[in-house]
Design an enzyme around this catalytic site. Structure first.
Site, PDB file in Angstrom:
ATOM      1  N   PHE A 143      -0.646  29.296  -7.908  1.00 34.64           N
ATOM      2  CA  PHE A 143       0.294  28.265  -7.487  1.00 34.64           C
ATOM      3  C   PHE A 143       0.586  28.474  -6.008  1.00 34.64           C
ATOM      4  O   PHE A 143       0.239  29.515  -5.447  1.00 34.64           O
ATOM      5  CB  PHE A 143       1.605  28.392  -8.301  1.00 34.64           C
ATOM      6  N   GLN A 258      13.546  19.085  -2.004  1.00 34.79           N
ATOM      7  CA  GLN A 258      12.095  19.328  -1.996  1.00 34.79           C
ATOM      8  C   GLN A 258      11.278  18.053  -2.221  1.00 34.79           C
ATOM      9  O   GLN A 258      11.625  17.233  -3.073  1.00 34.79           O
ATOM     10  CB  GLN A 258      11.732  20.322  -3.098  1.00 34.79           C
ATOM     11  N   HIS A 260       7.451  17.007  -3.299  1.00 34.01           N
ATOM     12  CA  HIS A 260       6.235  17.571  -3.896  1.00 34.01           C
ATOM     13  C   HIS A 260       5.026  16.885  -3.269  1.00 34.01           C
ATOM     14  O   HIS A 260       4.996  15.660  -3.160  1.00 34.01           O
ATOM     15  CB  HIS A 260       6.260  17.336  -5.410  1.00 34.01           C
ATOM     16  N   LEU A 270       4.361  12.787 -11.246  1.00 40.88           N
ATOM     17  CA  LEU A 270       3.848  14.048 -10.719  1.00 40.88           C
ATOM     18  C   LEU A 270       2.437  14.359 -11.195  1.00 40.88           C
ATOM     19  O   LEU A 270       2.094  14.127 -12.346  1.00 40.88           O
ATOM     20  CB  LEU A 270       4.767  15.191 -11.164  1.00 40.88           C
ATOM     21  N   GLU A 273       0.993  20.911  -9.372  1.00 42.75           N
ATOM     22  CA  GLU A 273       0.428  21.873  -8.414  1.00 42.75           C
ATOM     23  C   GLU A 273      -0.684  22.704  -9.070  1.00 42.75           C
ATOM     24  O   GLU A 273      -1.542  23.264  -8.385  1.00 42.75           O
ATOM     25  CB  GLU A 273       1.568  22.795  -7.953  1.00 42.75           C
ATOM     26  N   ARG A 304       5.242  24.136  -0.836  1.00 40.83           N
ATOM     27  CA  ARG A 304       5.297  22.673  -0.941  1.00 40.83           C
ATOM     28  C   ARG A 304       5.822  22.003   0.315  1.00 40.83           C
ATOM     29  O   ARG A 304       5.355  20.923   0.691  1.00 40.83           O
ATOM     30  CB  ARG A 304       6.200  22.289  -2.119  1.00 40.83           C
ATOM     31  N   HIS A 372      11.216  15.637  -5.184  1.00 38.82           N
ATOM     32  CA  HIS A 372      10.872  16.290  -6.454  1.00 38.82           C
ATOM     33  C   HIS A 372      11.956  17.200  -7.005  1.00 38.82           C
ATOM     34  O   HIS A 372      12.200  17.228  -8.204  1.00 38.82           O
ATOM     35  CB  HIS A 372       9.595  17.097  -6.241  1.00 38.82           C
ATOM     36  N   ARG A 408      11.934  25.732  -2.975  1.00 37.34           N
ATOM     37  CA  ARG A 408      11.596  26.381  -4.251  1.00 37.34           C
ATOM     38  C   ARG A 408      10.085  26.509  -4.373  1.00 37.34           C
ATOM     39  O   ARG A 408       9.355  25.581  -4.049  1.00 37.34           O
ATOM     40  CB  ARG A 408      12.110  25.543  -5.420  1.00 37.34           C
TER      41      ARG A 408
HETATM   42  C1  LIG Z   1       7.572  15.905 -13.193  1.00 32.71           C
HETATM   43  C2  LIG Z   1       8.104  17.281 -13.012  1.00 32.71           C
HETATM   44  C3  LIG Z   1       7.290  18.376 -13.259  1.00 32.71           C
HETATM   45  C4  LIG Z   1       7.783  19.662 -13.092  1.00 32.71           C
HETATM   46  N1  LIG Z   1       6.960  20.729 -13.335  1.00 32.71           N
HETATM   47  C5  LIG Z   1       7.453  21.981 -13.182  1.00 32.71           C
HETATM   48  C6  LIG Z   1       6.643  23.127 -13.437  1.00 32.71           C
HETATM   49  O1  LIG Z   1       5.475  23.023 -13.804  1.00 32.71           O
HETATM   50  N2  LIG Z   1       7.194  24.341 -13.272  1.00 32.71           N
HETATM   51  C7  LIG Z   1       8.484  24.515 -12.887  1.00 32.71           C
HETATM   52  O2  LIG Z   1       8.927  25.643 -12.753  1.00 32.71           O
HETATM   53  N3  LIG Z   1       9.283  23.449 -12.650  1.00 32.71           N
HETATM   54  C8  LIG Z   1       8.799  22.194 -12.797  1.00 32.71           C
HETATM   55  N4  LIG Z   1       9.607  21.124 -12.556  1.00 32.71           N
HETATM   56  C9  LIG Z   1      11.044  21.352 -12.324  1.00 32.71           C
HETATM   57  C10 LIG Z   1      11.724  21.672 -13.655  1.00 32.71           C
HETATM   58  O3  LIG Z   1      11.114  20.947 -14.692  1.00 32.71           O
HETATM   59  C11 LIG Z   1      13.202  21.314 -13.636  1.00 32.71           C
HETATM   60  O4  LIG Z   1      13.785  21.813 -12.474  1.00 32.71           O
HETATM   61  C12 LIG Z   1      13.922  21.927 -14.826  1.00 32.71           C
HETATM   62  O5  LIG Z   1      13.249  21.637 -16.026  1.00 32.71           O
HETATM   63  C13 LIG Z   1      15.362  21.443 -14.887  1.00 32.71           C
HETATM   64  O6  LIG Z   1      15.924  21.866 -16.084  1.00 32.71           O
HETATM   65  P1  LIG Z   1      17.484  21.697 -16.340  1.00 32.71           P
HETATM   66  O7  LIG Z   1      17.744  22.208 -17.711  1.00 32.71           O
HETATM   67  O8  LIG Z   1      18.236  22.297 -15.225  1.00 32.71           O
HETATM   68  O9  LIG Z   1      17.739  20.129 -16.261  1.00 32.71           O
HETATM   69  P2  LIG Z   1      17.114  18.905 -17.097  1.00 32.71           P
HETATM   70  O10 LIG Z   1      15.942  19.292 -17.903  1.00 32.71           O
HETATM   71  O11 LIG Z   1      16.961  17.812 -16.104  1.00 32.71           O
HETATM   72  O12 LIG Z   1      18.255  18.543 -18.115  1.00 32.71           O
HETATM   73  C14 LIG Z   1      19.456  17.907 -17.709  1.00 32.71           C
HETATM   74  C15 LIG Z   1      20.235  17.573 -18.945  1.00 32.71           C
HETATM   75  O13 LIG Z   1      21.528  17.117 -18.573  1.00 32.71           O
HETATM   76  C16 LIG Z   1      21.862  15.970 -19.315  1.00 32.71           C
HETATM   77  N5  LIG Z   1      22.868  15.262 -18.522  1.00 32.71           N
HETATM   78  C17 LIG Z   1      22.789  14.842 -17.241  1.00 32.71           C
HETATM   79  N6  LIG Z   1      23.962  14.336 -16.836  1.00 32.71           N
HETATM   80  C18 LIG Z   1      24.804  14.453 -17.892  1.00 32.71           C
HETATM   81  C19 LIG Z   1      26.173  14.120 -18.102  1.00 32.71           C
HETATM   82  N7  LIG Z   1      26.918  13.628 -17.123  1.00 32.71           N
HETATM   83  N8  LIG Z   1      26.711  14.344 -19.321  1.00 32.71           N
HETATM   84  C20 LIG Z   1      25.979  14.876 -20.323  1.00 32.71           C
HETATM   85  N9  LIG Z   1      24.692  15.244 -20.163  1.00 32.71           N
HETATM   86  C21 LIG Z   1      24.118  15.026 -18.955  1.00 32.71           C
HETATM   87  C22 LIG Z   1      20.557  15.267 -19.548  1.00 32.71           C
HETATM   88  O14 LIG Z   1      20.628  14.409 -20.654  1.00 32.71           O
HETATM   89  C23 LIG Z   1      19.649  16.468 -19.817  1.00 32.71           C
HETATM   90  O15 LIG Z   1      19.781  16.853 -21.160  1.00 32.71           O
HETATM   91  C24 LIG Z   1       9.108  19.845 -12.681  1.00 32.71           C
HETATM   92  C25 LIG Z   1       9.927  18.754 -12.422  1.00 32.71           C
HETATM   93  C26 LIG Z   1       9.422  17.482 -12.536  1.00 32.71           C
HETATM   94  C27 LIG Z   1      10.281  16.354 -12.125  1.00 32.71           C
END
Ligand SMILES: Cc1cc2nc3c(=O)[nH]c(=O)nc-3n(C[C@H](O)[C@H](O)[C@H](O)COP(=O)(O)OP(=O)(O)OC[C@H]3O[C@@H](n4cnc5c(N)ncnc54)[C@H](O)[C@@H]3O)c2cc1C
Length: 648
Positions: A143, A258, A260, A270, A273, A304, A372, A408
Site C-alpha cells: 500500500f 484527504q 484519494h 473508489l 489503492e 495519497r 475521501h 492518513r
Molecule cells: C470507498 C471507501 C473505501 C475505503 N477503503 C478502506 C480500506 O481499504 N482500508 C482502510 O483502512 N480504510 C478504508 N476506508 C476508510 C474506512 O472505511 C472508514 O474510515 C471507516 O470504515 C470508518 O468507520 P467508522 O465506524 O468510523 O464510521 P462509518 O462506518 O462511516 O459508520 C458511521 C455510523 O454512524 C452512523 N451515524 C452517522 N450519523 C449518525 C447520527 N447522527 N445518529 C446516529 N447514527 C449516525 C451511521 O449510520 C453509521 O452506522 C475506505 C473508505 C471509503 C469511503
C-alpha cells in the site's frame, strides 16, 4: 405531546466498525450498551472499505523485517508529523491483535500461498518464493507510504467482511441496536455529557436517551464536498456537528481532508489503492507513467496526498484525458490478468463493470482524485474521551484521536476503527462503571424541546426560499474547487464568503415536503446547517494555516513549517454564536524528530525549539485546551527511541 426518555449505561452513536467494536467491548465488560444508526449497521460506510487493513504481521516475503515500530515510523511520516506519536505507537502495537481477532470473528482473510508467487512490483512482473511454513497465514499486500507489505485483505471487500463479522458479534451479545434513528443533539450540563436527543427517521418523533457515557462513532464528513467524494450519502459529519454545537467540545484539524488518488471518473466510486499495491500504475493522456518521473522511489505508492497532487497537476498541465465530465487519468491494471482481478481485486472488477461498463482486463480505468477521508474530528485524549465534556467519547473516523495527523495512510483507518474501538470501549466501560446516571432530567427535556422546535421551524416556513439541495450542491462546488487539493489564500477567502452566504440562505430555505414523519428532505434540512458549519471550520482552518502539511497544501505557502505550525488546530463554535474560535495545541509528545517523509518534497522550515522544550510544554498546554486526564499518564505508551533500531 408525550416526551419519551430512555436510559442506558453506554450510548454509542454510530453502527460502523468503530461504534460496533466499542459497544462490544463495553457490553463484554457488563455495561448495558445501545447503538444508534442512520441505517442498518451492515449498511454503514465501513462496509465499502476495499483494499486492506494495516497490521505488522510480517507474514510474507516482502513483509520480512516488519514490526509495530516500522509501522509507527510509516504512520508518523505519512501524517507529515501531524500525528500524536504516542497514539500512533499504541495503534501500531495493537493492530496485529485487531487483525487476528477479526479472523476469530470469522473474517475470511486472503492467505499466503507458500512456494512461487507471481507478483507485480512497480509495474514489473516478479516471481517471489513465499516460505512454505508461511502457507495459510494471513496474507499482505503493498500500500502507499509503507516500507513493507502490511495491508491484510479479504480480496477487495475487506470492510464488508469485517463489518459483517463484527456485527454478528453485536447480535450474539444481544446489544440493542436502533437503526434509522439519528442523534440530533447532545444533552449536557456544561461539564458532563448526559446522552443525546434522537430523532426516529420512521416517525419523526424526538426522544432522549440518557447515558452514563456517550460515544460519537458517526464516521467522516466527506459529504460536505457534495458529489466530489467517495463517501456514502450518510457521511454528513453529524456527530462532529453536534459536538461542535455544544461550544465546549473542540474539533481537531478540520482542515486536514484527504483526497484519494483513484476514484472512478465521473462517478467518484473508489477504486482501491490495492490496485496500485498489486502493481497497477497511472498513465496520462499520452500513456506516460508520470509518477515515475515525479516520485522515482515510491512511484504510484507514495502517500495519497503526494500522488493526488501529482495527478491534479498533470491534469492542470493539460495532460489529462478529456471527457464530457472533465479531465481524468488512466489506471492500468490490465497486466495483472483476469485471475488476479477476479479474485484478489474482485470488487474492483465488479465496480468497473457495473458503474463504468468496462472490463479492466482489457480496458484502462478512468480515474481522478476525490475527497475521501476526514482526518479531523472530535478531539479526544488517548482514551478517546473528548476535550471539555466528561462522559463524551469519540472513536473511528469521527474522532481526532489523532494517529493520522495531516495524512492518513491507506489501510490505517480500518485498523484504527478496531484498535480504538476496543481500547476506547474498555475505557468507556471503566468510566461508566465508576459513576451513576443520576442527573437532572431538565437538561434532556430542554434539549428535546429545542430539537422539536427546529423541526417545526423548517416545516412551518413558507414562501419562495432556496432549495436545500441547491445549497448542498453549492457547498460541494465551493469546497472542491476552493478548499480542495491545492489551496490559496484568495480562494479560501472566497470560499469563506460563499459558505457564509449559504449559511444565511439556510435560514430562508423552504421545504417542498411538509410531512413531519418519514421525510428525507426534512431529515437532510436538519443536518444542513451543521454541515455548512463544518465546511466553514475546514475553510477557515485552511485559511489560517499558512503552511503545507500532508493533505493541506497551500500553493502560496508550499513549505511545511515546523517552526510555526507543528501543532493541531482546535475549533469551538457554539450553535448560537456567529463565528468559531480557533486555538492551537502541540501535536503531542514527539519521539521521532520532524524530518523528510521519504517521498514528496524535502524542503521545509525547521523547528528552532529543542524537542525537550517542546515536549515539556505538551501536558500543560493540552490540559489548558480542555484535555481531560487519561487513565494512564501521558507518554506511558510511547516506546521512546525504539524507531532508532529500525529507521531507514
Ligand atoms: C470507498 C471507501 C473505501 C475505503 N477503503 C478502506 C480500506 O481499504 N482500508 C482502510 O483502512 N480504510 C478504508 N476506508 C476508510 C474506512 O472505511 C472508514 O474510515 C471507516 O470504515 C470508518 O468507520 P467508522 O465506524 O468510523 O464510521 P462509518 O462506518 O462511516 O459508520 C458511521 C455510523 O454512524 C452512523 N451515524 C452517522 N450519523 C449518525 C447520527 N447522527 N445518529 C446516529 N447514527 C449516525 C451511521 O449510520 C453509521 O452506522 C475506505 C473508505 C471509503 C469511503
Amino acid at each position: 405531546m408525550i416526551t419519551r426518555l430512555e436510559t442506558t449505561d453506554v450510548l454509542v452513536i454510530g453502527g460502523g466498525l468503530a461504534g460496533e467494536r466499542c459497544a462490544i467491548e463495553a457490553a463484554a465488560a457488563g455495561q448495558e450498551a445501545m447503538i444508534l444508526s442512520l441505517v442498518p449497521p451492515r449498511r454503514s460506510h465501513s462496509c465499502a472499505a476495499q483494499g486492506g487493513m494495516q497490521a505488522a504481521l510480517a507474514n510474507c516475503a516482502k513483509a520480512e523485517g516488519d514490526s509495530p515500530t516500522v509501522h509507527f515510523l510509516d504512520t508518523v511520516r505519512g501524517s507529515d508529523w501531524g500525528a500524536d506519536q504516542e497514539v500512533a505507537n499504541i495503534f501500531a502495537d495493537e493492530a496485529p491483535v485487531a487483525v487476528r481477532e477479526l479472523a476469530h470473528f470469522g473474517v475470511p482473510w486472503s492467505r499466503v500461498k507458500g512456494g512461487k508467487n507471481h507478483y507485480f512490483i512497480k509495474g514489473a512482473a516478479v516471481d517471489i518464493d513465499e516460505a512454505l511454513e508461511n502457507d495459510g497465514l494471513i496474507g499482505q499486500r503493498d500500500f502507499g507510504g509503507t516500507a513493507k507489505w502490511r495491508a491484510c485483505y479479504a480480496a477487495a471487500g475487506t470492510g464488508h467482511a469485517a463489518l459483517y463479522a463484527v456485527d454478528s458479534e453485536v447480535v450474539r451479545l444481544g446489544i440493542t441496536v436502533r437503526d434509522r434513528t439519528e442523534a440530533v443533539s447532545l444533552i449536557h450540563d456544561g461539564g458532563r455529557c448526559l446522552g443525546a436527543v434522537v430523532r426516529c427517521l420512521r416517525t419523526g418523533t424526538h426522544f432522549a436517551v440518557m447515558a452514563k457515557a456517550t460515544v460519537i462513532a458517526t464516521g467522516g464528513y466527506g459529504r460536505i464536498y457534495g458529489q466530489y467524494t467517495s463517501n456514502a450519502t450518510i457521511n454528513e459529519g453529524t456527530g462532529a456537528a453536534i459536538a461542535l454545537d455544544t461550544g465546549i467540545v473542540p474539533l481537531g484539524n478540520m482542515e486536514a481532508v484527504q483526497f484519494h488518488p483513484t476514484t472512478l471518473a465521473p462517478s467518484g466510486i473508489l477504486v482501491t489503492e490495492g490496485c496500485r499495491g498489486d502493481g497497477g500504475y497511472l498513465l496520462d493522456k499520452n500513456m506516460h507513467r508520470f509518477m515515475v518521473d515525479a516520485e522515482p522511489a515510491k512511484q504510484e505508492l507514495a502517500s495519497r496526498d503526494v500522488v493526488s497532487r501529482h495527478m491534479q497537476q498533470t491534469m492542470r498541465d493539460g495532460n489529462g484525458v478529456d471527457s464530457p465530465y472533465g479531465p481524468h487519468l488512466w489506471l492500468d491494471i490490465r497486466h495483472l490478468g483476469e485471475e488476479h482481478l477476479r479474485t484478489k481485486l474482485l470488487e474492483v472488477w465488479d465496480i468497473c463493470r457495473d458503474f463504468a461498463g468496462i472490463n479492466p482486463v482489457n480496458d484502462l480505468v478512468p480515474v481522478r482524485p476525490t475527497q475521501h477521508y476526514s482526518m479531523g474530528g472530535v478531539r479526544v485524549n488517548k482514551d478517546g474521551q473528548s476535550y471539555g465534556l466528561s462522559g463524551l467519547f469519540a472513536v473511528g473516523e469521527a474522532a481526532c484521536w489523532d494517529m493520522h495527523g495531516f495524512n492518513r495512510l491507506g489501510g490505517n483507518s480500518l485498523a484504527e476503527t478496531l484498535v480504538s474501538g476496543r481500547l476506547v470501549g474498555r475505557r468507556v466501560a471503566e468510566y461508566a462503571s465508576g459513576i451513576s446516571l443520576r442527573a437532572d432530567t431538565g437538561f434532556a427535556f430542554d434539549a428535546i424541546a429545542a430539537a422539536e422546535q427546529r423541526a417545526r421551524a423548517w416545516l412551518s416556513r413558507t414562501g419562495k426560499g432556496p432549495s436545500i439541495y441547491d445549497i448542498r450542491d453549492a457547498m460541494g462546488e465551493t469546497m472542491m474547487h476552493k478548499v480542495g487539493i491545492f489551496r490559496t489564500g484568495d480562494e479560501l477567502s472566497e470560499a469563506v464568503n460563499e459558505l457564509q452566504a449559504l449559511l444565511d440562505d439556510c435560514d430562508n430555505a423552504v421545504l417542498r415536503c411538509r410531512d413531519p414523519g418519514v421525510n428525507p428532505e426534512l431529515a437532510f434540512a436538519l443536518r444542513l446547517k451543521g454541515m455548512l458549519r463544518l465546511a466553514m471550520t475546514v475553510a477557515l482552518g485552511a485559511q489560517a494555516r499558512t503552511e503545507s502539511r500532508g493533505a493541506h497544501f497551500r500553493t502560496d505557502y508550499p513549505l511545511r513549517n515546523d517552526e510555526q505550525w507543528l501543532n493541531r488546530t482546535l475549533v469551538r463554535w457554539a450553535a448560537d454564536q456567529s463565528e468559531p474560535t480557533f486555538s492551537y495545541e502541540p501535536t503531542g509528545l514527539i519521539d521521532l524528530p520532524p524530518g523528510h517523509r521519504g517521498y514528496g518534497s524535502d524542503e521545509r522550515i525547521e523547528m528552532k525549539a529543542s524537542l525537550d522544550s517542546y515536549n515539556n510544554s505538551v501536558l500543560a498546554e493540552q490540559t489548558g485546551h480542555g484535555r481531560l486526564e487519561s487513565a494512564e499518564a501521558m507518554g506511558s505508551r510511547l516506546r521512546r527511541g525504539a524507531w532508532k533500531t529500525v529507521a531507514q
